[in-house]
Design a protein around this motif. Structure first.
Motif, PDB file in Angstrom:
ATOM      1  N   MET A   1      48.832  44.059  80.336  1.00 41.17           N
ATOM      2  CA  MET A   1      50.288  44.205  80.379  1.00 41.17           C
ATOM      3  C   MET A   1      51.143  43.237  81.211  1.00 41.17           C
ATOM      4  O   MET A   1      50.609  42.983  82.188  1.00 41.17           O
ATOM      5  N   ALA A   2      52.243  42.665  80.838  1.00 41.00           N
ATOM      6  CA  ALA A   2      52.959  41.768  81.738  1.00 41.00           C
ATOM      7  C   ALA A   2      53.415  42.277  82.683  1.00 41.00           C
ATOM      8  O   ALA A   2      53.768  43.449  82.964  1.00 41.00           O
ATOM      9  N   ILE A   3      53.459  41.513  83.872  1.00 41.26           N
ATOM     10  CA  ILE A   3      54.030  42.161  85.128  1.00 41.26           C
ATOM     11  C   ILE A   3      55.639  42.309  85.056  1.00 41.26           C
ATOM     12  O   ILE A   3      56.312  41.241  84.858  1.00 41.26           O
ATOM     13  N   PRO A   4      56.029  43.533  85.387  1.00 41.48           N
ATOM     14  CA  PRO A   4      57.395  43.605  85.029  1.00 41.48           C
ATOM     15  C   PRO A   4      58.142  42.969  86.334  1.00 41.48           C
ATOM     16  O   PRO A   4      57.805  42.887  87.190  1.00 41.48           O
ATOM     17  N   TYR A   5      59.691  42.883  85.995  1.00 39.79           N
ATOM     18  CA  TYR A   5      60.358  42.388  86.842  1.00 39.79           C
ATOM     19  C   TYR A   5      60.788  43.382  87.931  1.00 39.79           C
ATOM     20  O   TYR A   5      61.075  44.615  87.402  1.00 39.79           O
ATOM     21  N   ILE A   6      60.786  43.060  89.239  1.00 39.56           N
ATOM     22  CA  ILE A   6      61.132  44.217  90.001  1.00 39.56           C
ATOM     23  C   ILE A   6      62.304  43.756  90.676  1.00 39.56           C
ATOM     24  O   ILE A   6      62.336  42.813  91.680  1.00 39.56           O
ATOM     25  N   ASP A   7      63.497  44.405  90.474  1.00 41.05           N
ATOM     26  CA  ASP A   7      64.764  43.870  90.956  1.00 41.05           C
ATOM     27  C   ASP A   7      64.751  44.002  92.468  1.00 41.05           C
ATOM     28  O   ASP A   7      64.425  45.263  93.249  1.00 41.05           O
ATOM     29  N   GLY A   8      65.244  43.337  93.407  1.00 37.98           N
ATOM     30  CA  GLY A   8      65.149  43.157  94.886  1.00 37.98           C
ATOM     31  C   GLY A   8      63.909  42.983  95.232  1.00 37.98           C
ATOM     32  O   GLY A   8      64.017  42.985  96.659  1.00 37.98           O
ATOM     33  N   GLN A   9      62.695  42.683  94.761  1.00 37.92           N
ATOM     34  CA  GLN A   9      61.369  42.572  95.415  1.00 37.92           C
ATOM     35  C   GLN A   9      61.271  41.134  95.465  1.00 37.92           C
ATOM     36  O   GLN A   9      60.860  40.391  96.391  1.00 37.92           O
ATOM     37  N   PHE A  10      60.788  40.642  94.236  1.00 35.67           N
ATOM     38  CA  PHE A  10      60.441  39.009  94.041  1.00 35.67           C
ATOM     39  C   PHE A  10      60.581  38.600  92.820  1.00 35.67           C
ATOM     40  O   PHE A  10      60.958  39.271  91.675  1.00 35.67           O
ATOM     41  N   VAL A  11      60.450  37.218  92.650  1.00 33.56           N
ATOM     42  CA  VAL A  11      60.419  36.567  91.512  1.00 33.56           C
ATOM     43  C   VAL A  11      59.284  35.905  91.175  1.00 33.56           C
ATOM     44  O   VAL A  11      58.378  35.299  92.014  1.00 33.56           O
ATOM     45  N   CYS A  12      58.552  36.098  89.956  1.00 24.30           N
ATOM     46  CA  CYS A  12      57.375  35.595  89.513  1.00 24.30           C
ATOM     47  C   CYS A  12      57.262  34.006  89.389  1.00 24.30           C
ATOM     48  O   CYS A  12      57.842  33.714  88.720  1.00 24.30           O
ATOM     49  N   LEU A  13      56.493  33.566  90.211  1.00 29.64           N
ATOM     50  CA  LEU A  13      56.253  32.052  89.861  1.00 29.64           C
ATOM     51  C   LEU A  13      54.843  31.461  89.525  1.00 29.64           C
ATOM     52  O   LEU A  13      53.913  31.651  90.433  1.00 29.64           O
ATOM     53  N   PRO A  14      54.399  31.334  88.327  1.00 30.42           N
ATOM     54  CA  PRO A  14      53.181  31.208  87.888  1.00 30.42           C
ATOM     55  C   PRO A  14      52.636  29.801  88.710  1.00 30.42           C
ATOM     56  O   PRO A  14      53.248  28.960  89.138  1.00 30.42           O
ATOM     57  N   HIS A  15      51.443  29.811  88.848  1.00 31.47           N
ATOM     58  CA  HIS A  15      50.656  28.526  89.333  1.00 31.47           C
ATOM     59  C   HIS A  15      50.879  27.493  88.273  1.00 31.47           C
ATOM     60  O   HIS A  15      50.343  27.599  87.174  1.00 31.47           O
ATOM     61  N   ILE A  16      51.527  26.380  88.879  1.00 32.66           N
ATOM     62  CA  ILE A  16      51.906  25.247  88.028  1.00 32.66           C
ATOM     63  C   ILE A  16      51.430  23.852  88.436  1.00 32.66           C
ATOM     64  O   ILE A  16      51.747  23.465  89.639  1.00 32.66           O
ATOM     65  N   LYS A  17      50.591  23.274  87.963  1.00 31.16           N
ATOM     66  CA  LYS A  17      49.865  21.800  88.331  1.00 31.16           C
ATOM     67  C   LYS A  17      50.132  20.746  87.282  1.00 31.16           C
ATOM     68  O   LYS A  17      50.473  21.029  86.167  1.00 31.16           O
ATOM     69  N   LYS A  18      49.424  19.730  87.896  1.00 33.42           N
ATOM     70  CA  LYS A  18      49.743  18.476  86.848  1.00 33.42           C
ATOM     71  C   LYS A  18      51.256  18.357  86.416  1.00 33.42           C
ATOM     72  O   LYS A  18      51.484  18.207  85.012  1.00 33.42           O
ATOM     73  N   LEU A  19      51.970  18.332  87.076  1.00 35.79           N
ATOM     74  CA  LEU A  19      53.119  18.191  86.669  1.00 35.79           C
ATOM     75  C   LEU A  19      53.685  17.079  86.060  1.00 35.79           C
ATOM     76  O   LEU A  19      54.373  16.892  84.916  1.00 35.79           O
ATOM     77  N   ASN A  20      53.006  15.999  86.311  1.00 35.25           N
ATOM     78  CA  ASN A  20      53.198  14.476  85.462  1.00 35.25           C
ATOM     79  C   ASN A  20      52.677  14.713  84.105  1.00 35.25           C
ATOM     80  O   ASN A  20      53.319  14.116  83.307  1.00 35.25           O
ATOM     81  N   GLU A  21      51.557  15.353  83.780  1.00 35.35           N
ATOM     82  CA  GLU A  21      51.122  15.834  82.537  1.00 35.35           C
ATOM     83  C   GLU A  21      52.292  16.434  81.752  1.00 35.35           C
ATOM     84  O   GLU A  21      51.910  16.473  80.518  1.00 35.35           O
TER      85      GLU A  21
END
Length: 212
Positions: A1-21
């Motif tokens: 199940m996807a992680i639900p949005y929690i208002d007032g708690q946090f914003v989900c930021l996935p691990h993002i690498k190899k920005l150039n690619e």
């Protein structure tokens, strides 16, 4: 199940690498977080101007960043049938690629007294830190390689974040080893959230029990 949005708690930021690619700029990650901060259980529908105001950048940059984020398949964009602006023109609806490796970003990131570049870099760096300390497996050169950036850019921004008081140099002394230089997040940014306030939605099971 996807992680639900929690208002007032946090914003989900996935691990993002190899920005150039992925043909992403490291500042696009700030736009991603600003955009996703508007995501709620009924969807995500912010206008470019609203995203730009939260990210503290120009509307034109938001437009270009969203195009790159879409091409990198981090977001899906489509005209929304649910909402329209006051002029009755279509509004974009945004959906986000599900990720099992992500950081929880506190809303205080948007109020941080940092430049756009420093704010974007600290978001990129977050995935290489534990709660406070830089993962001992990484150096700044390693991080630059993982992100697909030059060492010069990463080093400049880290030094700027140190000067602004958001990162500090620390000395760690592992048992039976030589002292090691490390980087540490300071308390200027809130990376910790209160789990006790998180309320997950109740999901009704569709499985029928057969008694016989």
């Amino acid at each position: 199940m996807a992680i639900p949005y929690i208002d007032g708690q946090f914003v989900c930021l996935p691990h993002i690498k190899k920005l150039n690619e992925k043909q992403l700029k490291y500042t696009d990650i700030l736009v991603y977080v600003a955009l996703r901060s508007f995501d709620k259980l009924d969807g995500c529908f912010p206008m470019y101007e609203t995203i730009a105001e939260r990210a503290r950048c120009s509307r034109s940059y938001v437009f270009k960043a969203i195009k790159r984020l879409k091409q990198a398949k981090l977001i899906t964009v489509r005209p929304s049938a649910k909402r329209t602006e006051q002029c009755k023109s279509p509004v974009n609806e945004y959906e986000f690629e599900e990720s099992y490796l992500f950081e929880r970003i506190h809303y205080s990131i948007f109020d941080a007294e940092l430049s756009l570049y420093d704010k974007a870099m600290i978001l990129n760096l977050r995935q290489f830190f534990g709660r406070e300390y830089l993962n001992p497996l990484y150096t700044l050169k390693d991080i630059a390689t993982e992100l697909g950036l030059t060492y010069k850019i990463v080093n400049q921004r880290v030094n700027s974040l140190i000067a602004c008081g958001y990162i500090e140099r620390a000395i760690a002394t592992p048992k039976n080893r030589k002292p090691q230089k490390k980087y540490k997040f300071t308390e200027k940014m809130d990376w910790i959230w209160n789990y006790s306030k998180i309320e997950l939605p109740i999901v009704k099971s569709k499985v029928k029990l057969i008694v016989g």
